[in-house]
Write a protein that holds these residues in place. Structure first.
Motif, mmCIF file in Angstrom:
data_model
loop_
_atom_site.group_PDB
_atom_site.id
_atom_site.type_symbol
_atom_site.label_atom_id
_atom_site.label_comp_id
_atom_site.label_asym_id
_atom_site.label_seq_id
_atom_site.Cartn_x
_atom_site.Cartn_y
_atom_site.Cartn_z
ATOM 1 N N GLY A 117 0.799 -1.206 0.000
ATOM 2 C CA GLY A 117 0.000 0.000 0.000
ATOM 3 C C GLY A 117 0.837 1.264 0.000
ATOM 4 N N ARG A 118 0.138 2.383 0.094
ATOM 5 C CA ARG A 118 0.768 3.691 -0.051
ATOM 6 C C ARG A 118 0.153 4.668 0.941
ATOM 7 N NH1 ARG A 118 0.212 7.620 -5.246
ATOM 8 N NH2 ARG A 118 2.218 8.713 -5.118
ATOM 9 N N ILE A 119 0.979 5.572 1.480
ATOM 10 C CA ILE A 119 0.515 6.603 2.403
ATOM 11 C C ILE A 119 0.974 7.959 1.892
ATOM 12 C CG2 ILE A 119 0.613 7.476 4.766
ATOM 13 C CD1 ILE A 119 1.281 4.603 5.661
ATOM 14 N N LEU A 120 0.029 8.896 1.820
ATOM 15 C CA LEU A 120 0.317 10.254 1.366
ATOM 16 C C LEU A 120 0.003 11.230 2.492
ATOM 17 C CD1 LEU A 120 -1.368 10.165 -2.179
ATOM 18 C CD2 LEU A 120 1.046 9.782 -1.633
ATOM 19 N N VAL A 121 0.890 12.208 2.682
ATOM 20 C CA VAL A 121 0.666 13.296 3.633
ATOM 21 C C VAL A 121 0.776 14.598 2.853
ATOM 22 C CG1 VAL A 121 1.460 14.449 5.729
ATOM 23 C CG2 VAL A 121 1.578 11.953 5.560
ATOM 24 N N TYR A 122 -0.346 15.273 2.676
ATOM 25 C CA TYR A 122 -0.409 16.478 1.850
ATOM 26 C C TYR A 122 0.256 16.251 0.490
ATOM 27 C CZ TYR A 122 -2.512 19.371 5.440
ATOM 28 O OH TYR A 122 -3.391 19.917 6.348
ATOM 29 N N GLY A 123 -0.053 15.120 -0.108
ATOM 30 C CA GLY A 123 0.415 14.810 -1.453
ATOM 31 C C GLY A 123 1.802 14.208 -1.526
ATOM 32 N N HIS A 124 2.513 14.150 -0.418
ATOM 33 C CA HIS A 124 3.868 13.590 -0.404
ATOM 34 C C HIS A 124 3.816 12.133 0.030
ATOM 35 C CE1 HIS A 124 5.593 17.593 -0.930
ATOM 36 N NE2 HIS A 124 4.812 18.009 0.054
ATOM 37 N N ASP A 125 4.472 11.274 -0.731
ATOM 38 C CA ASP A 125 4.529 9.859 -0.406
ATOM 39 C C ASP A 125 5.491 9.635 0.765
ATOM 40 O OD1 ASP A 125 5.681 7.033 -0.636
ATOM 41 O OD2 ASP A 125 4.042 6.936 -2.079
ATOM 42 N N VAL A 126 5.013 8.953 1.791
ATOM 43 C CA VAL A 126 5.809 8.780 3.007
ATOM 44 C C VAL A 126 7.103 8.020 2.734
ATOM 45 C CG1 VAL A 126 5.859 7.655 5.274
ATOM 46 C CG2 VAL A 126 3.854 8.964 4.584
ATOM 47 N N GLU A 127 7.059 7.053 1.832
ATOM 48 C CA GLU A 127 8.271 6.270 1.548
ATOM 49 C C GLU A 127 9.191 6.983 0.571
ATOM 50 O OE1 GLU A 127 8.140 1.768 1.719
ATOM 51 O OE2 GLU A 127 6.160 2.222 0.863
ATOM 52 N N ASN A 128 8.630 7.648 -0.437
ATOM 53 C CA ASN A 128 9.451 8.264 -1.478
ATOM 54 C C ASN A 128 9.893 9.687 -1.146
ATOM 55 O OD1 ASN A 128 9.133 5.921 -3.004
ATOM 56 N ND2 ASN A 128 7.333 6.708 -4.080
#
Length: 311
Positions: A56-67
């Motif tokens: 899965g993927r997590i975004l914080v204000y459009g920013h990917d937490v992993e990338n």
């Protein structure tokens, strides 16, 4: 906003979080609920970038937490479970250290340090080593570091654990004051805290999302919601009132208690029956000596949902 997209986390054979998807917007104070081992703290650690999701993927204000972890962490203030810190430091040195890490400088740095020290009443312990502080003061130091840089997102794991009632009230006031333009996610076992400060509640168990609604709407699923309890002047009034209530549409389930004066009217599916009941009393010219309406209990609903029952 925060957005989790089909997020899972495995620790060996243990699936701690299972395909969890939700989003949180500014102005929402989300109470994150679940029994021990439900996956709450693991989810928070993934949102803050402390651990990576297995899927899965997590975004914080459009920013990917992993990338894009640095941009994500700039947006977030995090109070982990247990409020860990550096015990050999005193609160002032610790907060100065956090201010360095957050890049706070000049007037803004001084203003933010003064604000958190004053708002969390840390002035009396600033030069005392953190190791020697009470559990409540350690929690307040942890909360101070989380809000020091005025983040857009606050992730708080058991923020009032160890605080006395007055301190809990102060922290809840602080959360309410900050909530208008921030995303705040609170993990707690104190259900009254959810009702006091949260405008949304999610319940998870075994890593799965089971419920997502306002605290009031969840509490309304409680079996006793809108039940009316009465004590009448004499047993004949109580008996006649029970007969009258059974004629309502839809009829409540009426239970008379052993004293002969008390009864309760349990509406179908929590529907409101108080106005109809009051009209019956007015028509009869009766005035109960006691009358109260039972509101739903969030803990009843929580227990039912997390144990596989139905509210």
């Amino acid at each position: 906003m925060i957005e989790t997209q089909s997020v899972s986390k495995r620790f060996g054979s243990l699936l701690a979080v299972d395909q969890l998807s939700f989003s949180v917007s500014p102005g929402e104070v989300l109470g994150f609920l679940g029994p021990n081992g439900a996956g709450k703290s693991t989810t928070m650690k993934m949102i803050t970038g402390f651990i990576a999701p297995s899927e899965g993927r997590i975004l914080v204000y459009g920013h990917d937490v992993e990338n894009d972890p640095i941009q994500c962490k700039r947006q977030i203030g995090y109070l982990p479970e247990g409020a860990p810190s550096y015990g050999e430091m005193n609160p002032l040195a610790f907060l100065e250290f956090i201010a360095d890490l957050r890049g706070l400088q000049g007037t803004i740095r001084r203003q933010r340090l003064d604000y958190v020290i004053d708002r969390l009443a840390l002035g009396s312990v600033l030069k005392q080593s953190i190791d020697t502080l009470s559990k409540g003061f350690k929690r307040r130091v942890g909360l101070a570091q989380a809000v020091l840089h005025d983040p857009r997102v606050l992730i708080l794991d058991e923020p009032t654990d160890g605080l006395d009632p007055n301190q809990k009230h102060e922290v809840r006031d602080l959360i309410r004051d900050m909530s208008s333009d921030k995303i705040i996610v609170i993990s707690t076992h104190i259900l009254e805290e959810v009702e006091a400060v949260c405008n949304r509640a999610m319940i998870i168990s075994r890593g799965k999302l089971l419920a997502d609604d306002t605290p009031a709407n969840l509490a309304a699923q409680s079996p006793g919601h809108n039940t009316v309890h009465l004590v009448m002047g004499n047993s004949s009034q109580a008996a006649e009132l029970a007969t009258e209530l059974e004629q309502l549409d839809p009829p409540p389930r009426v239970e008379r208690l052993e004293d002969g004066l008390s009864l309760k009217a349990i509406p179908p599916a929590g529907r409101e029956i108080l106005p109809q009941l009051q009209q019956v009393l007015v028509n009869k010219g009766w005035a109960p000596s006691q009358l109260f309406v039972e509101r739903g209990k969030l803990d009843d609903v929580f227990r039912s949902i997390t144990t596989g029952g139905r509210p």
